[in-house]
Design a protein around this motif. Structure first.
Motif, PDB file in Angstrom:
ATOM      1  N   GLU A 181      45.425  29.460  47.505  1.00  0.00           N
ATOM      2  CA  GLU A 181      45.912  30.610  46.739  1.00  0.00           C
ATOM      3  C   GLU A 181      44.831  31.158  45.823  1.00  0.00           C
ATOM      4  OE1 GLU A 181      50.663  30.037  45.950  1.00  0.00           O
ATOM      5  OE2 GLU A 181      49.313  28.603  44.964  1.00  0.00           O
ATOM      6  N   LYS A 182      44.156  30.262  45.129  1.00  0.00           N
ATOM      7  CA  LYS A 182      43.094  30.673  44.199  1.00  0.00           C
ATOM      8  C   LYS A 182      42.020  31.459  44.937  1.00  0.00           C
ATOM      9  CE  LYS A 182      39.988  27.648  42.907  1.00  0.00           C
ATOM     10  NZ  LYS A 182      39.371  26.462  42.258  1.00  0.00           N
ATOM     11  N   ARG A 183      41.536  30.910  46.026  1.00  0.00           N
ATOM     12  CA  ARG A 183      40.481  31.584  46.774  1.00  0.00           C
ATOM     13  C   ARG A 183      40.981  32.858  47.426  1.00  0.00           C
ATOM     14  NH1 ARG A 183      35.774  28.560  47.905  1.00  0.00           N
ATOM     15  NH2 ARG A 183      35.798  26.513  46.883  1.00  0.00           N
ATOM     16  N   GLY A 184      42.244  32.881  47.809  1.00  0.00           N
ATOM     17  CA  GLY A 184      42.810  34.084  48.412  1.00  0.00           C
ATOM     18  C   GLY A 184      42.828  35.243  47.437  1.00  0.00           C
ATOM     19  N   VAL A 185      43.243  34.984  46.183  1.00  0.00           N
ATOM     20  CA  VAL A 185      43.284  36.042  45.172  1.00  0.00           C
ATOM     21  C   VAL A 185      41.864  36.490  44.823  1.00  0.00           C
ATOM     22  CG1 VAL A 185      43.993  36.636  42.834  1.00  0.00           C
ATOM     23  CG2 VAL A 185      45.484  35.229  44.254  1.00  0.00           C
ATOM     24  N   ILE A 186      40.943  35.542  44.654  1.00  0.00           N
ATOM     25  CA  ILE A 186      39.559  35.894  44.315  1.00  0.00           C
ATOM     26  C   ILE A 186      38.939  36.741  45.426  1.00  0.00           C
ATOM     27  CG2 ILE A 186      37.234  34.964  43.992  1.00  0.00           C
ATOM     28  CD1 ILE A 186      38.482  32.628  42.476  1.00  0.00           C
ATOM     29  N   ASN A 187      39.140  36.333  46.657  1.00  0.00           N
ATOM     30  CA  ASN A 187      38.577  37.083  47.778  1.00  0.00           C
ATOM     31  C   ASN A 187      39.150  38.494  47.833  1.00  0.00           C
ATOM     32  OD1 ASN A 187      36.934  37.022  50.351  1.00  0.00           O
ATOM     33  ND2 ASN A 187      38.929  37.507  51.213  1.00  0.00           N
ATOM     34  N   ASN A 188      40.446  38.609  47.580  1.00  0.00           N
ATOM     35  CA  ASN A 188      41.061  39.935  47.586  1.00  0.00           C
ATOM     36  C   ASN A 188      40.509  40.809  46.461  1.00  0.00           C
ATOM     37  OD1 ASN A 188      43.432  41.478  48.942  1.00  0.00           O
ATOM     38  ND2 ASN A 188      43.715  41.841  46.748  1.00  0.00           N
ATOM     39  N   GLY A 189      40.218  40.188  45.317  1.00  0.00           N
ATOM     40  CA  GLY A 189      39.607  40.944  44.224  1.00  0.00           C
ATOM     41  C   GLY A 189      38.254  41.508  44.617  1.00  0.00           C
ATOM     42  N   PHE A 190      37.470  40.733  45.359  1.00  0.00           N
ATOM     43  CA  PHE A 190      36.193  41.214  45.888  1.00  0.00           C
ATOM     44  C   PHE A 190      36.419  42.450  46.754  1.00  0.00           C
ATOM     45  CE2 PHE A 190      32.713  41.453  48.864  1.00  0.00           C
ATOM     46  CZ  PHE A 190      31.586  40.982  48.194  1.00  0.00           C
ATOM     47  N   GLU A 191      37.458  42.399  47.572  1.00  0.00           N
ATOM     48  CA  GLU A 191      37.752  43.508  48.474  1.00  0.00           C
ATOM     49  C   GLU A 191      38.249  44.742  47.728  1.00  0.00           C
ATOM     50  OE1 GLU A 191      38.927  40.430  52.104  1.00  0.00           O
ATOM     51  OE2 GLU A 191      40.479  41.315  50.826  1.00  0.00           O
ATOM     52  N   VAL A 192      38.960  44.546  46.623  1.00  0.00           N
ATOM     53  CA  VAL A 192      39.391  45.679  45.807  1.00  0.00           C
ATOM     54  C   VAL A 192      38.184  46.427  45.259  1.00  0.00           C
ATOM     55  CG1 VAL A 192      40.494  46.309  43.612  1.00  0.00           C
ATOM     56  CG2 VAL A 192      41.655  44.760  45.192  1.00  0.00           C
ATOM     57  N   ALA A 193      37.204  45.675  44.740  1.00  0.00           N
ATOM     58  CA  ALA A 193      36.029  46.299  44.135  1.00  0.00           C
ATOM     59  C   ALA A 193      35.128  46.963  45.166  1.00  0.00           C
ATOM     60  CB  ALA A 193      35.228  45.257  43.348  1.00  0.00           C
ATOM     61  N   ASN A 221      27.753  43.539  51.390  1.00  0.00           N
ATOM     62  CA  ASN A 221      29.084  44.125  51.531  1.00  0.00           C
ATOM     63  C   ASN A 221      29.731  44.497  50.210  1.00  0.00           C
ATOM     64  OD1 ASN A 221      29.098  43.645  54.397  1.00  0.00           O
ATOM     65  ND2 ASN A 221      29.474  41.486  53.940  1.00  0.00           N
ATOM     66  N   GLY A 222      28.949  44.441  49.137  1.00  0.00           N
ATOM     67  CA  GLY A 222      29.551  44.702  47.832  1.00  0.00           C
ATOM     68  C   GLY A 222      28.704  45.613  46.979  1.00  0.00           C
ATOM     69  N   LEU A 223      28.760  45.349  45.704  1.00  0.00           N
ATOM     70  CA  LEU A 223      28.058  46.151  44.708  1.00  0.00           C
ATOM     71  C   LEU A 223      27.079  45.261  43.957  1.00  0.00           C
ATOM     72  CD1 LEU A 223      31.259  47.952  43.356  1.00  0.00           C
ATOM     73  CD2 LEU A 223      29.662  48.841  45.061  1.00  0.00           C
ATOM     74  N   GLY A 224      26.473  44.335  44.688  1.00  0.00           N
ATOM     75  CA  GLY A 224      25.610  43.327  44.099  1.00  0.00           C
ATOM     76  C   GLY A 224      24.507  43.904  43.235  1.00  0.00           C
ATOM     77  N   GLY A 225      24.321  43.285  42.073  1.00  0.00           N
ATOM     78  CA  GLY A 225      23.301  43.705  41.135  1.00  0.00           C
ATOM     79  C   GLY A 225      23.791  44.608  40.032  1.00  0.00           C
ATOM     80  N   ARG A 249      36.052  48.267  48.239  1.00  0.00           N
ATOM     81  CA  ARG A 249      36.737  49.060  49.250  1.00  0.00           C
ATOM     82  C   ARG A 249      36.739  48.309  50.578  1.00  0.00           C
ATOM     83  NH1 ARG A 249      38.187  54.686  49.689  1.00  0.00           N
ATOM     84  NH2 ARG A 249      40.064  53.394  49.818  1.00  0.00           N
ATOM     85  N   ASN A 250      37.271  47.093  50.478  1.00  0.00           N
ATOM     86  CA  ASN A 250      37.406  46.191  51.622  1.00  0.00           C
ATOM     87  C   ASN A 250      36.067  45.999  52.331  1.00  0.00           C
ATOM     88  OD1 ASN A 250      38.762  44.421  53.255  1.00  0.00           O
ATOM     89  ND2 ASN A 250      39.705  45.986  54.557  1.00  0.00           N
TER      90      ASN A 250
END
Length: 637
Positions: A515-527, A125-129, A529-530
């Motif tokens: 809160e910490k995990r919420g911000v980190i998870n949202n950062g993953f979604e920013v990179a 679901n990301g840009l792994g690698g 495109r959800n």
């Protein structure tokens, strides 16, 4: 083997010689280079050490890039043939993370984790690698806390940090880590005070940045003896993860500042710190010095006493603190806190005195550039002390400048902006505007940066609300520089809310685990495109951007897929009318865009209606008072 054991094996046992020779926070004597060789060089290119390292890194990045491009499902494109046979050189990918306190650190952690196959879900679901294909990695202030944490902890992953649960325990503010346990907090500050006393007793100046750096180390270097008191930035070049080129080349960005001033202008000197060097490309300095020997008395780069060099001054926490000297920002933030009356006067007077005493900046004394013959600004090299401050004070909060140097041949920059530019603490492109404008200043020094619009256009055209490509067509950029230097293509990705309102205050100094995990998870979604739900071809589109400069050098046309991607993501040069009201463009829709609805809903509960900045449950003035009380106990003389 757990993270702590890995770090001890990878660093402590194999690179002891790069640690402080005193095995403490105090610098101490080490042998000078043979034949009293100069430790200073002119900034006429990258160092031989960096050039050699990058060449070896490409042996890893080339294959990693092929894997990423294949997995991105790019159509009508042979990745292996393009990378290994068509190109005239390796593609240099750079990733930059902005400042912004813990907000920037945690958002950046999520964004980087999306590029890392070690993260659960990054491959699917990301840009792994992609991080394995990256050559350069820059961080500034809070962004560098993230970069530095990973780099100095054996290039650990964000996933490992979350699973291990020791590093980045942010439940309590670093000002009061014991919470209600005042004895734990007192012991913590006593340890920091003792470390500073060690450095002072060794004959070196200390400032608030020393205390700040040691406090940061207690958050980031828990797996080292005495929280990394003897850990140096140059230790990294002896670590296996760096020497075998399995991680990107990390660069810290900081600014020079004249003592007594509080504002940094566009003509300030931008410094960078790598595992090899500290220095600046700017004409005002145009010099680099070996970072391992900071603290040595030099005259135009040569040790004054060839048998009395110093090691250990480049403490890792101190370097990370140098890039994030937030204490001086209290002066700039004081008017927005809601503090009034006698309390305001008391804090303002105290902070003003701190600034006048230069205690709010990082003090590098003796000046490693003393009497450097390469500098264009005499005030820098004639002083006995070098003063450095938070790298975002010149408004370039995304650390792009080191990546624009033509000598580095960077093809593409992924610029992650987690700044707090708007009243609601979202980015508005101000950092890119500052970097664009700087190329035309006296300090531009032949660098180029793609055309970007003003902040109103960034907001009104949704350029902060989904990824935006700048500099898509190199033919349109040749007039930026008299020598025709082409800037990197810039992929701009700004913080925005998907699953979490990640616009927390820069000065929020504690986060619950949720809160910490919420911000980190949202950062993953920013990179991503959800999680690729907004664009299933986002990885392919990013691949199109990565190969673009290489295609242009070889006069290769884009595929139909890439043309479609560029039509979607490239800024087309459009600008909004001067009288456009963008004041309401703060609420985000599920598609990632903004709208101008009358009732904006994009604010976070970390900023109250009156605009008072909060520190994770306690207001700013309460934290400042706590700091003042602490400073009353600890002497910085």
């Amino acid at each position: 083997m757990n993270l702590s054991a890995l770090i001890k094996a990878a660093f402590f046992l194999t690179s002891t010689l790069a640690w402080s020779p005193t095995d403490s926070y105090a610098p101490g004597p080490i042998a000078c280079p043979a034949n009293n060789a100069s430790l200073l060089r002119n900034a006429d290119g990258i160092s031989s050490s960096e050039a050699s390292w990058v060449g070896e890194r490409h042996k890893n990045t080339d294959d990693a890039l092929v894997r990423f491009l294949v997995n991105a499902n790019m159509t009508d494109f042979d990745a292996n043939n393009f990378v290994h046979n068509t190109l005239n050189r390796s593609i240099n990918i750079a990733v930059a993370f902005s400042g912004g306190g813990y907000r920037a650190m945690l958002n950046g952690a999520g964004q980087l984790s999306a590029l890392d196959n070690r993260t659960t879900g990054a491959a699917e679901n990301g840009l792994g690698g992609l991080i394995d294909a990256t050559t350069y990695l820059t961080g500034l202030s809070g962004g560098n806390w993230m970069v530095g944490t990973l780099a100095m902890n054996n290039w650990t992953s964000v996933q490992d940090i979350l699973d291990n649960g020791t590093i980045w325990d942010l439940e309590h503010s670093m000002f009061a880590p014991g919470g209600i346990n005042i004895f734990k907090t007192a012991s913590y500050w006593k340890e920091i005070s003792d470390d500073l006393s060690d450095k002072r007793d060794a004959g070196f100046n200390v400032s608030l940045t020393d205390a700040w750096g040691r406090a940061l180390s207690h958050q980031f270097f828990l797996n080292y003896p005495n929280m990394g008191a003897a850990l140096t930035w140059s230790t990294l070049r002896d670590a296996d993860v760096f020497s075998n080129h399995s991680m990107p080349f990390p660069i810290v960005v900081t600014d020079g500042r004249t003592p007594g001033s509080t504002i940094i202008g566009s003509n300030s000197t931008v410094f960078e710190v790598s595992p090899f060097e500290l220095g600046s490309w700017d004409p005002s300095l145009h010099s680099f010095v070996d970072v391992k020997y900071l603290g040595s008395v030099l005259d135009n780069g040569r040790p004054v006493n060839s048998s009395a060099c110093i090691g250990g001054f480049d403490n890792a926490g101190f370097i990370m603190g140098t890039s994030s000297t937030l204490f001086n920002q209290f002066i700039l933030q004081l008017n927005t806190t809601g503090i009034t009356g006698g309390l305001y006067d008391l804090i303002h007077d105290f902070l003003s005195d701190v600034s006048k005493d230069s205690n709010d900046i990082a003090v590098y004394r003796p000046n490693p550039f003393y009497k450097s013959s390469s500098a264009g600004e005499e005030s820098i090299v004639q002083a006995d002390t070098l003063y450095l401050v938070d790298g975002g004070e010149d408004l370039q909060n995304v650390p792009l400048y080191p990546l624009l140097q033509p000598e580095r041949d960077v093809d593409i920059i992924l610029a992650f902006d987690n700044s707090a530019d708007t009243n609601e603490s979202w980015p508005n492109g101000a950092s890119l505007v500052a970097t664009y404008e700087r190329q035309f200043s006296a300090q531009g020094n032949g660098t180029t940066f793609p055309y970007v619009p003003g902040q109103d256009t960034f907001l009104a055209l949704n350029l902060t609300s989904k990824p935006t490509f700048f500099g898509c067509d190199s033919k349109n950029l040749t007039t930026l520089n008299a020598d025709g230097v082409i800037p990197p293509l810039v992929v701009y990705m700004a913080n925005r809310p998907f699953s979490y309102h990640s616009n927390t205050s820069t000065y929020k100094m504690s986060y619950s685990e949720d809160e910490k995990r919420g911000v980190i998870n949202n950062g993953f979604e920013v990179a991503t495109r959800n999680n690729l739900t907004l664009d299933a071809e986002w990885a392919a589109c990013l691949g199109c951007a990565i190969i673009r400069r290489g295609q242009e050098r070889q006069n290769i046309s884009q595929s139909a897929q890439c043309q479609k991607c560029f039509s979607e993501y490239c800024w087309d040069g459009s600008l909004v009318a001067a009288d456009t009201d963008v004041s309401l463009l703060v609420n985000f829709t599920s598609t990632g865009l903004t709208s101008g609805a009358e009732n904006a809903t994009g604010t976070s509960n970390t900023t109250n209606a009156a605009g008072s900045v909060k520190f994770g449950g306690s207001s700013m003035w309460q934290t400042v008072i706590y700091v003042l009380a602490t400073l009353a106990v600890i002497s910085f003389a």
